[in-house]
Design a protein around this motif. Structure first.
Motif, PDB file in Angstrom:
ATOM      1  N   LYS A 146      91.875  24.558  22.988  1.00 12.96           N
ATOM      2  CA  LYS A 146      90.705  25.586  23.435  1.00 12.96           C
ATOM      3  C   LYS A 146      91.062  26.617  24.433  1.00 12.96           C
ATOM      4  CE  LYS A 146      87.041  22.098  23.268  1.00 12.96           C
ATOM      5  NZ  LYS A 146      86.703  22.307  22.033  1.00 12.96           N
ATOM      6  N   GLY A 147      90.396  27.818  24.227  1.00 13.68           N
ATOM      7  CA  GLY A 147      90.835  29.087  24.973  1.00 13.68           C
ATOM      8  C   GLY A 147      91.493  30.150  24.222  1.00 13.68           C
TER       9      GLY A 147
ATOM     10  N   GLU B  81      91.968  32.607  20.935  1.00 20.02           N
ATOM     11  CA  GLU B  81      90.861  33.355  20.220  1.00 20.02           C
ATOM     12  C   GLU B  81      91.560  33.802  19.206  1.00 20.02           C
ATOM     13  OE1 GLU B  81      89.089  37.323  21.635  1.00 20.02           O
ATOM     14  OE2 GLU B  81      87.785  35.621  22.571  1.00 20.02           O
TER      15      GLU B  81
ATOM     16  N   VAL C 229      95.229  34.791  24.051  1.00 21.47           N
ATOM     17  CA  VAL C 229      94.585  34.405  25.083  1.00 21.47           C
ATOM     18  C   VAL C 229      93.899  35.766  25.650  1.00 21.47           C
ATOM     19  CG1 VAL C 229      94.970  34.052  27.567  1.00 21.47           C
ATOM     20  CG2 VAL C 229      96.770  33.075  26.019  1.00 21.47           C
TER      21      VAL C 229
ATOM     22  N   HIS D 107      91.238  38.473  27.385  1.00 25.10           N
ATOM     23  CA  HIS D 107      91.364  39.116  28.392  1.00 25.10           C
ATOM     24  C   HIS D 107      90.310  38.451  29.507  1.00 25.10           C
ATOM     25  CE1 HIS D 107      93.272  42.732  26.659  1.00 25.10           C
ATOM     26  NE2 HIS D 107      93.852  42.828  27.787  1.00 25.10           N
ATOM     27  N   SER D 108      89.458  37.669  29.088  1.00 23.97           N
ATOM     28  CA  SER D 108      88.427  36.993  29.951  1.00 23.97           C
ATOM     29  C   SER D 108      89.124  36.013  30.551  1.00 23.97           C
ATOM     30  CB  SER D 108      87.284  36.399  28.913  1.00 23.97           C
ATOM     31  OG  SER D 108      87.494  35.656  27.994  1.00 23.97           O
ATOM     32  N   ILE D 109      90.181  35.512  30.101  1.00 23.42           N
ATOM     33  CA  ILE D 109      90.861  34.341  30.756  1.00 23.42           C
ATOM     34  C   ILE D 109      92.048  34.999  31.087  1.00 23.42           C
ATOM     35  CG2 ILE D 109      92.450  32.379  30.219  1.00 23.42           C
ATOM     36  CD1 ILE D 109      90.627  31.675  27.572  1.00 23.42           C
ATOM     37  N   TYR D 110      92.848  35.842  30.542  1.00 24.33           N
ATOM     38  CA  TYR D 110      94.141  36.499  31.189  1.00 24.33           C
ATOM     39  C   TYR D 110      93.812  37.694  31.391  1.00 24.33           C
ATOM     40  CZ  TYR D 110      99.154  37.015  32.257  1.00 24.33           C
ATOM     41  OH  TYR D 110     100.271  37.399  32.990  1.00 24.33           O
TER      42      TYR D 110
ATOM     43  N   SER E  27      98.943  24.412  25.456  1.00 26.65           N
ATOM     44  CA  SER E  27      97.698  24.793  25.876  1.00 26.65           C
ATOM     45  C   SER E  27      97.626  26.194  26.483  1.00 26.65           C
ATOM     46  CB  SER E  27      97.250  23.924  27.024  1.00 26.65           C
ATOM     47  OG  SER E  27      97.878  24.226  28.382  1.00 26.65           O
ATOM     48  N   VAL E  28      96.420  27.009  26.682  1.00 24.06           N
ATOM     49  CA  VAL E  28      96.207  28.223  27.096  1.00 24.06           C
ATOM     50  C   VAL E  28      97.215  28.309  28.527  1.00 24.06           C
ATOM     51  CG1 VAL E  28      94.842  30.125  28.156  1.00 24.06           C
ATOM     52  CG2 VAL E  28      94.285  28.900  26.175  1.00 24.06           C
ATOM     53  N   ASP E  29      96.957  27.531  29.402  1.00 27.63           N
ATOM     54  CA  ASP E  29      97.361  27.330  30.723  1.00 27.63           C
ATOM     55  C   ASP E  29      98.949  27.365  30.690  1.00 27.63           C
ATOM     56  OD1 ASP E  29      95.036  27.860  31.964  1.00 27.63           O
ATOM     57  OD2 ASP E  29      94.625  25.555  32.564  1.00 27.63           O
TER      58      ASP E  29
END
Length: 151
Positions: free
Chosen positions: A36-37, A39, A51, A53-56, A137-139
Motif C-alpha cells: 500500500k502507498g 501508485e 511513491v 508526492h502526497s507521501i514523499y 514497503s513505501v516507508d
C-alpha cells in the motif's frame, strides 16, 4: 524504446500482439503484490510504480517534480524489462533474489543494476517477481532511498 502512452492501459494497448498478454500478466502480478502507498503511473515511457508526492513531497532527487520511482515494467525492443530500484541499492534483497531465481526460472539470470531482462517472455517467473514486489514497503523504500541514493 520509450512509449509516449499517457496511461498504463494505453501502453499495453499499443504493444504488438505477442507482448500484450505477457505485459498485462506482469502488470497484474505487480498490482496484486504491491504494498500500500505506491501508485501506478507512466514514468519515463514505462508503466511505473512510484511513491506519490502526497507521501514523499521531495520527489526524485534527479527531478523533484517527478514522484519517487520504485518499480517499472517495460516492453523493450529485445526483451521484457522489470526494473526494481530496491534490488539495486539493497545488497540483502539482491542476494535473496539471485539465490531464488534459479529455483523459479529456466536459464541464466540476465540482470543489470536494477533491471531484470527476459528475452523469452515464456520464461518470466511471475510468482518470484510477485514475491519480490512484496518485499519493500513505501516507508522502507523512502528510508533506503534517503540513506543510499539521495545526497
Amino acid at each position: 524504446m520509450q512509449s509516449r502512452a499517457e496511461t498504463p492501459d494505453q501502453y499495453i494497448a499499443e504493444l504488438p500482439e505477442d507482448r500484450k498478454e505477457v505485459m498485462q500478466e506482469l502488470r497484474e502480478t505487480v498490482k496484486k503484490n504491491l504494498p500500500k502507498g505506491f501508485e501506478e503511473t507512466m514514468q519515463y515511457g514505462m508503466i511505473s510504480y512510484v511513491v506519490p508526492h502526497s507521501i514523499y513531497p521531495d520527489g526524485y532527487h534527479c527531478k523533484p517534480t517527478d514522484p519517487l520511482p520504485f518499480l517499472s515494467i517495460a516492453s523493450q525492443k529485445n526483451h521484457i524489462a522489470f526494473y526494481h530500484m530496491a534490488i539495486y541499492i539493497d545488497p540483502k534483497l539482491h542476494e535473496w533474489f539471485t539465490e531464488e531465481y534459479p529455483k523459479h526460472a529456466k536459464g541464466k539470470l540476465d540482470m543489470g543494476k536494477s533491471c531484470i531482462r527476459f528475452k523469452n517472455p515464456k520464461n518470466i517467473p511471475f510468482e518470484l517477481l510477485g514475491e519480490l514486489t512484496t518485499k519493500v514497503s513505501v516507508d522502507q523504500w523512502i528510508s533506503k532511498y534517503e540513506t543510499v541514493l539521495k545526497r
